[in-house]
Motif scaffolding. Structure first.
Motif, short mmCIF file in Angstrom:
data_model
loop_
_atom_site.label_atom_id
_atom_site.label_comp_id
_atom_site.label_asym_id
_atom_site.label_seq_id
_atom_site.Cartn_x
_atom_site.Cartn_y
_atom_site.Cartn_z
N LEU A 100 11.78 22.16 13.29
CA LEU A 100 11.63 22.08 11.84
C LEU A 100 12.22 20.79 11.28
O LEU A 100 11.65 20.19 10.36
N ALA A 101 13.34 20.33 11.85
CA ALA A 101 13.92 19.07 11.40
C ALA A 101 12.99 17.90 11.72
O ALA A 101 12.82 16.99 10.89
N ALA A 102 12.37 17.91 12.90
CA ALA A 102 11.42 16.85 13.26
C ALA A 102 10.20 16.88 12.34
O ALA A 102 9.73 15.83 11.88
N ALA A 103 9.70 18.06 12.04
CA ALA A 103 8.54 18.18 11.14
C ALA A 103 8.89 17.69 9.75
O ALA A 103 8.09 16.99 9.11
N GLN A 104 10.08 18.01 9.27
CA GLN A 104 10.50 17.55 7.94
C GLN A 104 10.64 16.04 7.91
O GLN A 104 10.25 15.39 6.94
N ALA A 105 11.19 15.46 8.99
CA ALA A 105 11.34 14.00 9.04
C ALA A 105 9.98 13.31 9.04
O ALA A 105 9.78 12.31 8.35
N LEU A 106 9.03 13.85 9.80
CA LEU A 106 7.69 13.25 9.83
C LEU A 106 6.99 13.40 8.49
O LEU A 106 6.29 12.49 8.05
N THR A 107 7.19 14.52 7.82
CA THR A 107 6.59 14.71 6.50
C THR A 107 7.16 13.72 5.50
O THR A 107 6.42 13.11 4.72
N GLY A 108 8.45 13.52 5.52
CA GLY A 108 9.07 12.55 4.63
C GLY A 108 8.60 11.14 4.92
O GLY A 108 8.35 10.35 4.00
N ALA A 109 8.45 10.81 6.19
CA ALA A 109 7.96 9.48 6.55
C ALA A 109 6.52 9.29 6.10
O ALA A 109 6.13 8.21 5.64
N ASN A 110 5.70 10.33 6.20
CA ASN A 110 4.31 10.26 5.78
C ASN A 110 4.21 9.97 4.28
O ASN A 110 3.42 9.12 3.86
N SER A 111 5.01 10.64 3.50
CA SER A 111 4.98 10.41 2.05
C SER A 111 5.40 8.98 1.71
O SER A 111 4.80 8.35 0.84
N ALA A 112 6.40 8.48 2.41
CA ALA A 112 6.84 7.11 2.15
C ALA A 112 5.75 6.10 2.47
O ALA A 112 5.54 5.14 1.73
N VAL A 113 5.03 6.33 3.55
CA VAL A 113 3.94 5.42 3.92
C VAL A 113 2.82 5.49 2.89
O VAL A 113 2.26 4.46 2.49
N ILE A 114 2.50 6.68 2.44
CA ILE A 114 1.44 6.82 1.44
C ILE A 114 1.82 6.10 0.14
O ILE A 114 1.02 5.37 -0.43
N PHE A 115 3.05 6.27 -0.31
CA PHE A 115 3.47 5.61 -1.55
C PHE A 115 3.56 4.10 -1.37
O PHE A 115 3.27 3.35 -2.30
N ALA A 116 3.97 3.65 -0.20
CA ALA A 116 4.12 2.21 0.02
C ALA A 116 2.78 1.50 0.14
O ALA A 116 2.62 0.38 -0.32
N THR A 117 1.80 2.15 0.76
CA THR A 117 0.53 1.48 1.02
C THR A 117 -0.60 1.91 0.09
O THR A 117 -1.63 1.26 0.05
N GLY A 118 -0.41 2.99 -0.66
CA GLY A 118 -1.50 3.52 -1.50
C GLY A 118 -2.04 2.52 -2.50
O GLY A 118 -3.26 2.33 -2.62
N SER A 119 -1.17 1.84 -3.20
CA SER A 119 -1.62 0.88 -4.21
C SER A 119 -2.24 -0.36 -3.56
O SER A 119 -3.20 -0.92 -4.09
N ILE A 120 -1.69 -0.77 -2.43
CA ILE A 120 -2.24 -1.94 -1.74
C ILE A 120 -3.66 -1.65 -1.25
O ILE A 120 -4.58 -2.44 -1.45
N VAL A 121 -3.83 -0.50 -0.63
CA VAL A 121 -5.17 -0.13 -0.15
C VAL A 121 -6.11 0.08 -1.33
O VAL A 121 -7.27 -0.35 -1.29
N GLY A 122 -5.61 0.72 -2.39
CA GLY A 122 -6.43 0.93 -3.58
C GLY A 122 -6.88 -0.38 -4.20
O GLY A 122 -8.03 -0.53 -4.62
N ALA A 123 -5.98 -1.37 -4.25
CA ALA A 123 -6.35 -2.68 -4.81
C ALA A 123 -7.38 -3.38 -3.94
O ALA A 123 -8.25 -4.09 -4.44
N THR A 124 -7.31 -3.15 -2.63
CA THR A 124 -8.28 -3.76 -1.72
C THR A 124 -9.66 -3.12 -1.85
O THR A 124 -10.67 -3.81 -1.81
N LEU A 125 -9.71 -1.81 -2.04
CA LEU A 125 -10.97 -1.08 -2.05
C LEU A 125 -11.61 -0.95 -3.44
O LEU A 125 -12.82 -0.84 -3.55
N ALA A 126 -10.79 -0.95 -4.48
CA ALA A 126 -11.30 -0.67 -5.82
C ALA A 126 -12.11 -1.84 -6.36
O ALA A 126 -11.78 -3.00 -6.12
N PRO A 127 -13.17 -1.53 -7.10
CA PRO A 127 -13.95 -2.61 -7.70
C PRO A 127 -13.19 -3.31 -8.83
O PRO A 127 -13.46 -4.46 -9.14
N SER A 128 -12.22 -2.63 -9.42
CA SER A 128 -11.42 -3.22 -10.48
C SER A 128 -9.94 -2.99 -10.16
O SER A 128 -9.57 -1.93 -9.64
#
Length: 128
Positions: free
Chosen positions: A23-51
């Motif tokens: 459970l501790a490993a699953a929680q750590a991976l979940t937390g890491a996943n959220s951090a990656v999504i927040f860190a890269t979401g806007s960058i990927v969105g800016a690359t893909l979005a028409p505006s």
């Protein structure tokens, strides 16, 4: 009788420790996943979005989906148990991932083709 009980408690303790580690490993991976999504979401969105004004739409959809799924997941978990809630959540994840993969295969927006190492994991009909 006492010996059997002691052995049962010891084996239960080993199982409990094993579950805590998982459970501790699953929680750590979940937390890491959220951090990656927040860190890269806007960058990927800016690359893909028409505006550029649509750059945070992927991140906003993540937050809306997380907020919208909390209460139904709790209700399913309360009514049917955590296992069923996990299976339903995993099924939703598979469906949305498949939808994203099919969108990429149809290539509605201009994306660069996968790099050489990633090309091994992309089926031939989807290769750019």
């Amino acid at each position: 009788m006492i010996d059997v009980t002691a052995v049962g408690e010891i084996s239960g303790d080993v199982r409990a420790r094993s579950n805590v580690v998982r459970l501790a490993a699953a929680q750590a991976l979940t937390g890491a996943n959220s951090a990656v999504i927040f860190a890269t979401g806007s960058i990927v969105g800016a690359t893909l979005a028409p505006s550029i004004s649509l750059a945070t739409v992927p991140l906003s959809m993540y937050v809306v989906g997380l907020a919208a799924g909390t209460l139904p997941t709790g209700a399913i978990s309360r009514a049917y148990g955590r296992r069923v809630a996990f299976i339903v959540g995993t099924g939703c994840g598979v469906l949305t991932s498949s939808a994203g993969f099919m969108a990429r295969c149809r290539n509605p927006i201009a994306l660069p083709p996968p790099t050489a190492p990633a090309r091994r994991f992309v089926p031939k009909p989807c290769r750019g």
